[in-house]
Write a protein that holds these residues in place. Structure first.
Motif, PDB file in Angstrom:
ATOM      1  N   VAL A 627       6.783  10.289   0.708  1.00 28.50           N
ATOM      2  CA  VAL A 627       5.434  10.414   1.532  1.00 28.50           C
ATOM      3  C   VAL A 627       5.603  10.042   2.907  1.00 28.50           C
ATOM      4  O   VAL A 627       6.376   9.099   3.106  1.00 28.50           O
ATOM      5  CB  VAL A 627       4.265   9.800   0.619  1.00 28.50           C
ATOM      6  CG1 VAL A 627       4.150  10.492  -0.597  1.00 28.50           C
ATOM      7  CG2 VAL A 627       4.529   8.483   0.583  1.00 28.50           C
ATOM      8  N   MET A 628       4.842  10.501   3.872  1.00 36.03           N
ATOM      9  CA  MET A 628       4.725  10.076   5.318  1.00 36.03           C
ATOM     10  C   MET A 628       3.617   8.983   5.355  1.00 36.03           C
ATOM     11  O   MET A 628       2.586   9.715   5.649  1.00 36.03           O
ATOM     12  CB  MET A 628       4.880  11.209   6.105  1.00 36.03           C
ATOM     13  CG  MET A 628       6.209  12.190   5.952  1.00 36.03           C
ATOM     14  SD  MET A 628       7.600  11.278   6.867  1.00 36.03           S
ATOM     15  CE  MET A 628       7.152  10.938   8.597  1.00 36.03           C
ATOM     16  N   VAL A 629       3.637   7.990   5.467  1.00 30.43           N
ATOM     17  CA  VAL A 629       2.802   7.080   5.394  1.00 30.43           C
ATOM     18  C   VAL A 629       3.149   6.111   6.678  1.00 30.43           C
ATOM     19  O   VAL A 629       4.223   5.868   7.001  1.00 30.43           O
ATOM     20  CB  VAL A 629       2.161   6.351   4.397  1.00 30.43           C
ATOM     21  CG1 VAL A 629       1.558   7.106   3.338  1.00 30.43           C
ATOM     22  CG2 VAL A 629       3.177   5.662   3.785  1.00 30.43           C
ATOM     23  N   ASP A 630       1.937   5.409   7.421  1.00 30.10           N
ATOM     24  CA  ASP A 630       2.443   4.638   8.340  1.00 30.10           C
ATOM     25  C   ASP A 630       2.563   3.268   8.068  1.00 30.10           C
ATOM     26  O   ASP A 630       2.748   2.217   8.776  1.00 30.10           O
ATOM     27  CB  ASP A 630       1.002   4.668   9.397  1.00 30.10           C
ATOM     28  CG  ASP A 630       1.244   5.927  10.135  1.00 30.10           C
ATOM     29  OD1 ASP A 630       2.124   6.420  10.698  1.00 30.10           O
ATOM     30  OD2 ASP A 630       0.121   6.741   9.816  1.00 30.10           O
ATOM     31  N   GLY A 631       2.305   2.884   6.871  1.00 26.69           N
ATOM     32  CA  GLY A 631       2.423   1.519   6.195  1.00 26.69           C
ATOM     33  C   GLY A 631       1.986   1.247   4.900  1.00 26.69           C
ATOM     34  O   GLY A 631       1.203   2.344   4.368  1.00 26.69           O
ATOM     35  N   ILE A 632       2.088   0.221   4.309  1.00 28.03           N
ATOM     36  CA  ILE A 632       1.447   0.001   3.013  1.00 28.03           C
ATOM     37  C   ILE A 632       0.828  -1.244   3.278  1.00 28.03           C
ATOM     38  O   ILE A 632       1.083  -2.344   3.557  1.00 28.03           O
ATOM     39  CB  ILE A 632       2.653  -0.335   1.905  1.00 28.03           C
ATOM     40  CG1 ILE A 632       3.737   0.837   1.851  1.00 28.03           C
ATOM     41  CG2 ILE A 632       2.196  -0.862   0.571  1.00 28.03           C
ATOM     42  CD1 ILE A 632       3.253   2.044   1.240  1.00 28.03           C
ATOM     43  N   MET A 633      -0.272  -1.436   2.341  1.00 31.50           N
ATOM     44  CA  MET A 633      -1.206  -2.511   2.362  1.00 31.50           C
ATOM     45  C   MET A 633      -0.929  -3.101   0.768  1.00 31.50           C
ATOM     46  O   MET A 633      -0.988  -2.375  -0.119  1.00 31.50           O
ATOM     47  CB  MET A 633      -2.549  -2.346   2.528  1.00 31.50           C
ATOM     48  CG  MET A 633      -3.462  -3.725   2.244  1.00 31.50           C
ATOM     49  SD  MET A 633      -5.246  -3.553   2.769  1.00 31.50           S
ATOM     50  CE  MET A 633      -4.851  -4.103   4.571  1.00 31.50           C
ATOM     51  N   VAL A 634      -0.656  -4.635   0.839  1.00 26.47           N
ATOM     52  CA  VAL A 634      -0.444  -5.022  -0.652  1.00 26.47           C
ATOM     53  C   VAL A 634      -1.507  -6.353  -0.582  1.00 26.47           C
ATOM     54  O   VAL A 634      -1.925  -6.781   0.297  1.00 26.47           O
ATOM     55  CB  VAL A 634       0.924  -5.479  -0.773  1.00 26.47           C
ATOM     56  CG1 VAL A 634       2.032  -4.514  -0.694  1.00 26.47           C
ATOM     57  CG2 VAL A 634       1.257  -6.626   0.456  1.00 26.47           C
ATOM     58  N   GLU A 635      -1.701  -6.742  -1.852  1.00 21.89           N
ATOM     59  CA  GLU A 635      -2.533  -7.750  -1.892  1.00 21.89           C
ATOM     60  C   GLU A 635      -2.241  -8.785  -3.154  1.00 21.89           C
ATOM     61  O   GLU A 635      -2.822  -9.748  -3.664  1.00 21.89           O
ATOM     62  CB  GLU A 635      -3.849  -7.237  -2.723  1.00 21.89           C
ATOM     63  CG  GLU A 635      -4.641  -6.259  -1.698  1.00 21.89           C
ATOM     64  CD  GLU A 635      -6.234  -6.487  -1.854  1.00 21.89           C
ATOM     65  OE1 GLU A 635      -6.862  -7.433  -1.669  1.00 21.89           O
ATOM     66  OE2 GLU A 635      -6.781  -5.181  -2.173  1.00 21.89           O
ATOM     67  N   ASN A 636      -0.959  -8.752  -3.555  1.00 20.37           N
ATOM     68  CA  ASN A 636      -0.316  -9.916  -4.143  1.00 20.37           C
ATOM     69  C   ASN A 636       1.317  -9.876  -3.667  1.00 20.37           C
ATOM     70  O   ASN A 636       1.846  -9.166  -3.315  1.00 20.37           O
ATOM     71  CB  ASN A 636      -0.321  -9.494  -5.729  1.00 20.37           C
ATOM     72  CG  ASN A 636       0.510  -8.544  -6.051  1.00 20.37           C
ATOM     73  OD1 ASN A 636       1.554  -8.388  -6.368  1.00 20.37           O
ATOM     74  ND2 ASN A 636      -0.452  -7.301  -6.568  1.00 20.37           N
ATOM     75  N   VAL A 637       1.868 -11.201  -3.983  1.00 23.80           N
ATOM     76  CA  VAL A 637       3.227 -11.502  -3.575  1.00 23.80           C
ATOM     77  C   VAL A 637       4.039 -10.817  -4.381  1.00 23.80           C
ATOM     78  O   VAL A 637       5.134 -10.485  -3.783  1.00 23.80           O
ATOM     79  CB  VAL A 637       3.456 -12.894  -3.605  1.00 23.80           C
ATOM     80  CG1 VAL A 637       2.478 -13.716  -2.792  1.00 23.80           C
ATOM     81  CG2 VAL A 637       3.407 -13.487  -5.159  1.00 23.80           C
ATOM     82  N   GLY A 638       3.977 -10.284  -5.487  1.00 21.47           N
ATOM     83  CA  GLY A 638       4.718  -9.310  -6.196  1.00 21.47           C
ATOM     84  C   GLY A 638       4.849  -7.996  -5.365  1.00 21.47           C
ATOM     85  O   GLY A 638       6.175  -7.602  -5.392  1.00 21.47           O
ATOM     86  N   ALA A 639       3.876  -7.504  -4.985  1.00 22.17           N
ATOM     87  CA  ALA A 639       3.632  -6.454  -4.253  1.00 22.17           C
ATOM     88  C   ALA A 639       4.591  -6.286  -2.987  1.00 22.17           C
ATOM     89  O   ALA A 639       5.201  -5.377  -2.521  1.00 22.17           O
ATOM     90  CB  ALA A 639       2.254  -5.987  -4.224  1.00 22.17           C
ATOM     91  N   VAL A 640       4.335  -7.400  -2.388  1.00 23.70           N
ATOM     92  CA  VAL A 640       5.175  -7.678  -1.045  1.00 23.70           C
ATOM     93  C   VAL A 640       6.694  -7.353  -1.324  1.00 23.70           C
ATOM     94  O   VAL A 640       7.254  -6.649  -0.797  1.00 23.70           O
ATOM     95  CB  VAL A 640       5.010  -9.003  -0.500  1.00 23.70           C
ATOM     96  CG1 VAL A 640       5.765  -9.342   0.562  1.00 23.70           C
ATOM     97  CG2 VAL A 640       3.335  -9.242  -0.158  1.00 23.70           C
ATOM     98  N   GLN A 641       7.215  -8.085  -2.463  1.00 25.09           N
ATOM     99  CA  GLN A 641       8.594  -8.088  -2.711  1.00 25.09           C
ATOM    100  C   GLN A 641       8.861  -6.734  -3.299  1.00 25.09           C
ATOM    101  O   GLN A 641      10.010  -6.226  -3.027  1.00 25.09           O
ATOM    102  CB  GLN A 641       8.837  -9.055  -4.270  1.00 25.09           C
ATOM    103  CG  GLN A 641       9.972  -9.213  -4.530  1.00 25.09           C
ATOM    104  CD  GLN A 641      11.187  -9.995  -3.762  1.00 25.09           C
ATOM    105  OE1 GLN A 641      10.693 -10.754  -2.908  1.00 25.09           O
ATOM    106  NE2 GLN A 641      12.440  -9.853  -3.626  1.00 25.09           N
TER     107      GLN A 641
END
Length: 844
Positions: A627-641
């Motif tokens: 998918v063509m997105v301009d970024g990802i927003m995450v809300e927990n450190v596991g999602a960052v990883q």
């Protein structure tokens, strides 16, 4: 049989500490008077804390100190010095929630073991891996993680040496720990600051209605529910299946209860200690007596919890201690004020026991004053009339309290010493040989002279040396070459023994503490960091104003369209995919592509859910490349990883779930995160301090604040039961009502319940202060709302930003006028939240 996991017990007071150790805990967790997540426990001041650590260490028990609240910018120097003192005291580990505090510990005290508190909301293997890379030795997993997940998690975390800790007994929170803001939103008492008022234990009414054109409720009606305590959980108890957990890769079993009594700690810890020893012997059969005592100690009815995949986690019928049922009322004598109770089990209450009478619409407690049995019935005097059929529960037991006291009193002295007494020109030399072979010697400050009358006998000397009561020592053997013709006052011999035991104690404790050189080195490092300089006394208006950009949170194509129509240039899109698990990747891809087409040249940021288990990463990771997105927003450190592993070059944004409260937390997360949402629990002054401290380090870190929308105050693994097995329709309004407020409620794709504040945060009239703080962005939350809301609110905030940028003389009046246009759109009224006054524990 593999090595038994550690048994970790709570110690909310010095009495509970002694009880936990006497009952067989391998380790205890406790807190000082500040920075602990149980502010209303007795806790320990610093001298008490030092004594507690020494007390435990002398008895072979490890001590973990909780420093697991979120830390404000101005508190960083204090928490840094506190961590240093804990290190100096010999604490075996600290439990941390705040990533800034964790960064201090890593930089200044690399040898101080760090455990990631359950308040960090780590609930996936990626979170455990992130914690390992951040220097944590152990992760206290979210209570919502199941044993099967833990086994899978361990396959990838074992090589890193990160330990996994789980709760096995005690109270459960409704929300994921670290993500609950309900107490904070209602009364300013934040669970993230150790001050939770437990609103989850209150009664609520479930409401359903339609949504108007702005997503607000209309035609609300109460939904029939048999239960009143809709967000109250049962208490966790895995005792019956403890063998399964022992065989799992878990390294520590944690008992909840720092607010509980020493008697509770003694009973529960001793039962789990015995169970572990039985399991170690190869045979496991739960004891019905122990199960009864666990229930009598305290229970809101028991569940095996998410850990063992239980479906009965909720206890919506009542929210306080249930004890155990002992009978039913058969009749009531109004003249005598006496209830006749037919006992249904082996228990008969005794004088001093606590009882609860429970019937629909009635709950009454009493302490038994006398016990009379007549005609096969128990006769009890009650302060109020009770109906026949009322159930009677035993909630407090004198016999159990006695048993607890026996456990506490049974604390054993276990450090064996071999003593040798010699004489040097008449001066006694007393030496102790420790079990590890080390020797400790003391020289008396007196001489034993030739006796003129009655010499001190060998037996008298031995008797004085063996008097070790009140210490953890026991004398195993005494060797002396004594002719039997010398004299010394018995008091002098006693003092010699005391001097030796003090020296032995200090020798033992020295091994558990860092050397003076190491402490001095840590202190020098801390001085170099100079945290006080990075916590300026900034006030809104003291920095160069920035013009914040506007972002809008959306969850449907309609709200995306509304935001873009209103002129938004950055859209956070958390698409609703529905409960159908098949083809989620396909549906998500289609929705994201359509949202991107709507956005045109406006940025589209794919927002991931606050809670992200393995099934989400399984489809979301591969989808990033498609998918063509301009970024990802995450809300927990596991999602960052997970995001970094799936797409190393993706632009990452941090949501409110990361609990960013100070500049060091920003440093811990950025990079890789380019923009971070600051905590909604910060006041304007605290926001200004944080932003100013960040700017001293780097001008590249971007910070944003949610300024409009109903604050998410809970996310729970529970699926709120809808009446008549009704399917959840996001187009309908659902809410929980207490005495005077209505809290919007939504169910997500995984049937989790999300609860929102009863009033919308609205900081539009605070826009000059927000400009002065120096934030890079402000955000409006339009999730769960409509296209009209998203468009209207975007236009209003764009105008507010433009007005503030122009700084005309009528700015305040213009913003107040603009604020009035928000009221017809807002759900449940508007509030400044904590922006102006801060939390109740804050001075400024």
């Amino acid at each position: 049989m593999k090595k038994l996991p550690e048994l970790l017990a709570p110690a909310g007071s010095p009495e509970a500490l002694a009880a936990a150790i006497a009952a067989g805990a391998d380790a205890v967790y406790l807190s000082g008077k500040r920075f602990g997540a149980r502010k209303f426990a007795a806790n320990f001041d610093e001298p008490q804390l030092a004594r507690a650590i020494d007390y435990a260490h002398l008895r072979g028990v490890r001590v973990y100190v909780t420093v697991n609240t979120l830390i404000r910018e101005h508190e960083l120097p204090d928490v840094a010095n506190y961590l240093l003192r804990l290190y100096e005291m010999g604490a075996d580990a600290v439990l941390l929630q705040d990533l800034g505090a964790a960064l201090i510990a890593r930089r200044v005290l690399p040898e101080l073991e760090r455990h990631a508190s359950t308040q960090m909301t780590i609930h996936n293997k990626e979170g455990a891996l992130w914690a390992n890379r951040a220097g944590f030795r152990r992760v206290v997993l979210a209570r919502e993680v199941g044993l099967d997940e833990i086994k899978e998690m361990r396959k990838e975390t074992a090589a890193q040496g990160i330990g996994l800790e789980v709760f096995v007994h005690g109270a459960l929170c409704y929300s994921y720990s670290g993500q609950c803001l309900l107490s904070s939103a209602i009364g300013g008492r934040s669970g993230n600051r150790g001050m939770c008022a437990q609103p989850c234990r209150k009664p609520y009414v479930l409401l359903r209605g339609e949504k108007d054109s702005y997503g607000r409720p209309a035609c609300l009606a109460a939904q029939p529910q048999r239960e009143r305590f809709l967000i109250s959980t049962r208490d966790l108890c895995v005792y019956r299946h403890l063998d399964k957990i022992v065989r799992s890769p878990v390294e520590s079993l944690k008992i909840e209860g720092r607010m509980k009594s020493a008697e509770y700690v003694a009973i529960v810890t001793s039962i789990y200690r015995r169970a572990l020893e039985v399991i170690a012997g190869g045979k496991w059969s739960p004891s019905s007596e122990d199960e009864r005592d666990l229930a009598l100690s305290f229970n809101r009815d028991f569940t095996e919890g998410h850990l063992l995949g239980a479906r009965d986690v909720m206890g919506r019928e009542m929210s306080d201690n249930r004890g155990i049922i002992i009978g039913n009322v058969t009749s009531f004598d109004a003249q005598r004020g006496e209830a006749a109770v037919r006992l249904t089990g082996p228990f008969c209450p005794e004088k001093g026991d606590g009882l609860v009478f429970l019937a629909p619409g009635q709950e009454m407690g009493l302490v038994v004053q006398r016990v009379v049995q007549k005609d096969g019935l128990l006769r009890l005097m009650t302060p109020n009339r009770v109906r026949p059929g009322t159930k009677v529960y035993l909630t407090g037991s004198i016999a159990l309290a006695k048993k607890a006291q026996e456990i506490i009193d049974s604390a054993k002295t276990e450090i064996a010493l071999d003593l040798t007494i010699t004489w040097q020109e008449g001066t006694p030399l007393l030496q102790a040989t420790l079990e590890d072979g080390r020797a400790v010697l003391v020289k008396a400050d007196f001489k034993m002279e030739k006796a003129k009358n009655q010499p001190t006998s060998r037996q008298q000397i031995e008797s004085q040396m063996q008097r070790t009561g009140g210490t953890p020592f026991v004398v195993r053997k005494i060797t002396m070459d004594y002719g039997g013709d010398l004299f010394a006052p018995l008091g002098a011999l006693n003092q010699l023994r005391r001097d030796l035991l003090e020296k032995v104690q200090e020798a033992l404790l020295e091994k558990r503490r860092p050397t003076k050189e190491k402490v001095d080195k840590a202190r020098d490092i801390l001085k170099e960091i100079n945290l006080s300089a990075s916590a300026p006394t900034a006030a809104p208006g003291s920095s160069v104003d920035r013009i914040p950009t506007l972002a809008v949170y959306t969850d449907s194509l309609e709200t995306v369209r509304g935001a873009v129509d209103g002129g938004c240039r950055r859209v956070y899109f958390e698409p609703v995919l529905g409960w159908e698990e098949k083809n989620r990747a396909t549906k998500a891809k289609k929705l994201i592509e359509e949202a991107k087409a709507i956005c045109g040249d406006a940025k589209l940021i794919w927002k991931w859910p606050k809670i992200t288990h393995a099934d989400f990463f399984k489809f979301a990771g591969p989808l990033l490349a498609a998918v063509m997105v301009d970024g990802i927003m995450v809300e927990n450190v596991g999602a960052v990883q997970a995001a970094i592993e799936a797409a190393p070059t993706v632009h990452l944004y941090g949501g409110s779930g990361l609990n960013v409260c100070n500049h060091l937390t920003v440093q811990a997360l950025a990079p890789p995160l380019g923009l971070l949402t600051l905590s909604s629990e910060l006041s304007a002054r605290q926001l200004a301090d944080t932003v100013a401290a960040v700017r001293l380090i780097s001008d590249a870190h971007q910070m944003e604040l949610m300024v409009q929308g109903n604050l998410e105050v809970m996310v729970a693994e529970d699926c709120m039961p809808l009446p008549d097995k009704r399917e959840y329709d996001p187009k309908e309004f659902w809410g929980l009502q207490d005495m005077r407020r209505i809290f919007p409620l939504r169910l997500d794709d995984d049937r989790r319940t999300h609860i929102f504040n009863s009033a919308e945060t609205c900081l539009l009239d605070q826009m000059p202060e927000i400009f002065a703080i120096g934030l890079d962005g402000v955000a409006v939350d339009a999730r769960g709302r409509t296209r009209e809301y998203a468009c209207g609110m975007t236009q209003i905030y764009r105008k507010a930003i433009d007005l503030t940028k122009r700084r005309e003389g009528t700015l305040r009046q213009d913003l107040e006028s603009l604020k009035e246009s928000i009221r017809p759109l807002a759900l449940g009224g508007i509030t400044h939240g904590h922006f102006q006054k801060g939390l109740k524990d804050e001075i400024s």
